[in-house]
Design a protein around this motif. Structure first.
Motif, mmCIF file in Angstrom:
data_model
loop_
_atom_site.group_PDB
_atom_site.id
_atom_site.type_symbol
_atom_site.label_atom_id
_atom_site.label_comp_id
_atom_site.label_asym_id
_atom_site.label_seq_id
_atom_site.Cartn_x
_atom_site.Cartn_y
_atom_site.Cartn_z
ATOM 1 N N MET A 112 0.855 -1.178 0.000
ATOM 2 C CA MET A 112 0.000 0.000 0.000
ATOM 3 C C MET A 112 0.899 1.239 0.000
ATOM 4 N N SER A 113 0.655 2.123 -0.905
ATOM 5 C CA SER A 113 1.497 3.313 -1.029
ATOM 6 C C SER A 113 0.983 4.408 -0.103
ATOM 7 N N ALA A 114 1.883 5.312 0.251
ATOM 8 C CA ALA A 114 1.520 6.442 1.099
ATOM 9 C C ALA A 114 0.638 7.393 0.303
ATOM 10 N N PRO A 115 -0.323 8.050 0.967
ATOM 11 C CA PRO A 115 -1.189 8.992 0.233
ATOM 12 C C PRO A 115 -0.365 10.140 -0.316
ATOM 13 N N THR A 116 -0.720 10.561 -1.511
ATOM 14 C CA THR A 116 0.003 11.679 -2.118
ATOM 15 C C THR A 116 -0.522 12.976 -1.534
ATOM 16 N N ARG A 117 0.375 13.904 -1.298
ATOM 17 C CA ARG A 117 0.012 15.211 -0.765
ATOM 18 C C ARG A 117 0.304 16.258 -1.817
ATOM 19 N N ARG A 118 -0.581 17.224 -1.913
ATOM 20 C CA ARG A 118 -0.363 18.310 -2.856
ATOM 21 C C ARG A 118 0.711 19.231 -2.319
ATOM 22 N N ALA A 119 1.520 19.692 -3.220
ATOM 23 C CA ALA A 119 2.532 20.672 -2.847
ATOM 24 C C ALA A 119 1.839 21.996 -2.556
ATOM 25 N N PRO A 120 2.407 22.824 -1.677
ATOM 26 C CA PRO A 120 1.770 24.111 -1.362
ATOM 27 C C PRO A 120 1.468 24.956 -2.594
ATOM 28 N N ASN A 121 2.369 24.986 -3.570
ATOM 29 C CA ASN A 121 2.113 25.782 -4.780
ATOM 30 C C ASN A 121 0.915 25.250 -5.534
ATOM 31 N N ASP A 122 0.765 23.929 -5.533
ATOM 32 C CA ASP A 122 -0.389 23.327 -6.202
ATOM 33 C C ASP A 122 -1.679 23.768 -5.515
ATOM 34 N N LEU A 123 -1.667 23.821 -4.194
ATOM 35 C CA LEU A 123 -2.849 24.274 -3.465
ATOM 36 C C LEU A 123 -3.149 25.744 -3.748
ATOM 37 N N LEU A 124 -2.122 26.553 -3.879
ATOM 38 C CA LEU A 124 -2.332 27.974 -4.176
ATOM 39 C C LEU A 124 -3.074 28.166 -5.485
ATOM 40 N N VAL A 125 -2.779 27.349 -6.454
ATOM 41 C CA VAL A 125 -3.468 27.421 -7.745
ATOM 42 C C VAL A 125 -4.971 27.198 -7.540
ATOM 43 N N HIS A 126 -5.313 26.218 -6.724
ATOM 44 C CA HIS A 126 -6.723 25.902 -6.481
ATOM 45 C C HIS A 126 -7.401 26.996 -5.657
ATOM 46 N N LEU A 127 -6.670 27.532 -4.691
ATOM 47 C CA LEU A 127 -7.232 28.626 -3.889
ATOM 48 C C LEU A 127 -7.448 29.871 -4.742
ATOM 49 N N ARG A 128 -6.491 30.179 -5.614
ATOM 50 C CA ARG A 128 -6.645 31.342 -6.513
ATOM 51 C C ARG A 128 -7.827 31.153 -7.454
ATOM 52 N N ARG A 129 -7.983 29.931 -7.949
ATOM 53 C CA ARG A 129 -9.106 29.647 -8.849
ATOM 54 C C ARG A 129 -10.432 29.917 -8.127
ATOM 55 N N ALA A 130 -10.534 29.487 -6.888
ATOM 56 C CA ALA A 130 -11.760 29.701 -6.118
ATOM 57 C C ALA A 130 -11.952 31.193 -5.819
ATOM 58 N N ARG A 131 -10.883 31.894 -5.438
ATOM 59 C CA ARG A 131 -10.980 33.329 -5.157
ATOM 60 C C ARG A 131 -11.393 34.089 -6.422
ATOM 61 N N ASP A 132 -10.804 33.747 -7.557
ATOM 62 C CA ASP A 132 -11.171 34.391 -8.816
ATOM 63 C C ASP A 132 -12.625 34.105 -9.170
ATOM 64 N N HIS A 133 -13.083 32.898 -8.881
ATOM 65 C CA HIS A 133 -14.476 32.542 -9.135
ATOM 66 C C HIS A 133 -15.402 33.437 -8.299
ATOM 67 N N VAL A 134 -15.059 33.632 -7.028
ATOM 68 C CA VAL A 134 -15.846 34.512 -6.158
ATOM 69 C C VAL A 134 -15.838 35.928 -6.719
ATOM 70 N N ASP A 135 -14.680 36.409 -7.158
ATOM 71 C CA ASP A 135 -14.574 37.768 -7.686
ATOM 72 C C ASP A 135 -15.407 37.960 -8.957
ATOM 73 N N ARG A 136 -15.539 36.918 -9.756
ATOM 74 C CA ARG A 136 -16.334 37.011 -10.989
ATOM 75 C C ARG A 136 -17.820 36.783 -10.756
ATOM 76 N N HIS A 137 -18.169 35.955 -9.778
ATOM 77 C CA HIS A 137 -19.569 35.544 -9.593
ATOM 78 C C HIS A 137 -20.154 36.032 -8.273
ATOM 79 N N TYR A 138 -19.660 37.168 -7.775
ATOM 80 C CA TYR A 138 -20.090 37.673 -6.474
ATOM 81 C C TYR A 138 -21.579 37.982 -6.413
ATOM 82 N N THR A 139 -22.230 38.219 -7.547
ATOM 83 C CA THR A 139 -23.656 38.544 -7.533
ATOM 84 C C THR A 139 -24.524 37.307 -7.338
#
Length: 151
Positions: free
Chosen positions: A1-28
């Protein structure tokens, strides 16, 4: 059984930015934590912790700040009523809009609008704002690729 893969911090930042940008575009639109976290592809509780740690505010606080910023623009530049602005920026309650506006800006939406009206700057008619908003939504829906037959 392999160890679970963890996302690198930079990879998480991409996902957080995507969500923040989504909020900024769809705030209404009505956005809740689960919907925003889904954009990032992260569980809502993990997303809440990461977003707050990264940006210094919760996703809900970021959304309401974005809405209040846009409300300030509309109150300064249009002839819309405070109630129309409240709903145009995505708040569903005039009371929560007014209290959050006062908390962030330091004065009520009516006081803010009155102060800016005193400058004599021209106002964009509210009907133009709503027509532009409808045109923007219409063009965004036209950009979606057509669904494949049978899907």
């Amino acid at each position: 059984m392999s160890a679970p893969t963890r996302r690198a911090p930079n990879d998480l930042l991409v996902h957080l930015r995507r969500a923040r940008d989504h909020v900024d575009r769809h705030y209404t639109e009505p956005l809740d934590l689960e919907a925003i976290a889904a954009v990032a592809g992260i569980s809502k509780y993990h997303f809440q912790r990461l977003f707050t740690a990264t940006y210094g505010v919760s996703p809900a606080a970021h959304l309401s700040r974005r809405r209040v910023e846009r409300a300030q623009d509309l109150l300064r530049a249009t002839n819309l009523t405070v109630t129309e602005v409240c709903h145009a920026v995505g708040f569903s309650s005039l009371g929560s809009f007014s209290s959050r506006f006062r908390e962030l800006v330091g004065e009520s939406p009516s006081e803010f609008q009155r102060r800016w009206a005193g400058t004599g700057a021209p106002h964009i008619p509210g009907c133009f704002v709503f027509m532009w908003g409808l045109a923007e939504r219409r063009s965004a829906s036209q950009e979606k690729p057509p669904e494949a037959p049978g899907s």
